[in-house]
Design an enzyme around this catalytic site. Structure first.
Site, PDB file in Angstrom:
ATOM      1  N   HIS A   1      -9.351   1.725  -5.509  1.00  0.00           N
ATOM      2  CA  HIS A   1      -8.410   0.918  -4.731  1.00  0.00           C
ATOM      3  C   HIS A   1      -6.995   1.392  -5.024  1.00  0.00           C
ATOM      4  CE1 HIS A   1     -11.603  -1.902  -3.674  1.00  0.00           C
ATOM      5  NE2 HIS A   1     -12.012  -1.745  -4.925  1.00  0.00           N
TER       6      HIS A   1
ATOM      7  N   TYR B   1       0.803  -1.236   0.000  1.00  0.00           N
ATOM      8  CA  TYR B   1       0.000   0.000   0.000  1.00  0.00           C
ATOM      9  C   TYR B   1       0.834   1.282   0.000  1.00  0.00           C
ATOM     10  CZ  TYR B   1      -3.486  -3.457   1.273  1.00  0.00           C
ATOM     11  OH  TYR B   1      -4.294  -4.557   1.276  1.00  0.00           O
TER      12      TYR B   1
END
Ligand code: CA2
Length: 148
Positions: A100, A23
């Site tokens: 996302h 991430y």
């Protein structure tokens, strides 16, 4: 002024703190600051939220019916499970961009299929934190529900 609600689901408060190989190192506070700067540049009114609780996210999506013209949502783990959020999203009449940070299609089988995408106008994934900016650029040029 177009009103945009950005919603972030569970564990995104940990961005930049854990699992940077997936991430990245940007924190949610840094993403919020860049979204606020982009909103100013685009002339958008922005509200930015994060919750770890499904019911809170359902309430926010419902509140967007009165309080927002467009939704940008990173549903995180609820992408793969939440029929309650899907139902709430279906009741919103304006555009919804599902977002996302990572490319969910390149992930393991539990992270590949979002049940929420069927209620989204558009889906962005794999652009990292820039996905939030890309989503804002997109909703800024989408027609209002009154002019559609
Ligand atoms: O790539 C994304 O934005 C995701 O929505 C993030 C979700 C994941 O379940 C989706 O497949 C893709 C997970 C968010 C959890 O964020 C964390 C951040 C740091 C450490 C642990 C979790």
């Amino acid at each position: 002024m177009k009103r945009v609600m950005i919603l972030n689901g569970p564990n995104l408060n940990l961005l930049g703190v854990r699992e940077p190989h997936i991430y990245g190192t940007t924190t949610l506070d840094q993403i919020k600051a860049s979204c606020e700067a982009q909103a100013k540049a685009l002339g958008l009114a922005l509200s930015f939220h994060q919750s770890n609780h499904e019911g809170v996210l359902v309430d926010l999506i419902q509140s967007a019916r009165q309080d927002a013209d467009a939704i940008i949502i990173n549903p995180a783990g609820y992408s793969f499970t939440s029929i309650a959020m899907l139902d709430a999203m279906k009741a919103f009449e304006g555009p919804i961009v599902e977002l996302h940070i990572s490319n969910i299609h390149a992930r393991d089988k539990y992270h590949r299929h979002s049940v929420l995408s069927q209620a989204a106008t558009a889906v962005i994934c794999g652009l990292g934190p820039y996905g939030y900016i890309a989503a804002m650029l997109a909703v800024a040029q989408m027609p209002d529900k009154t002019s559609a």
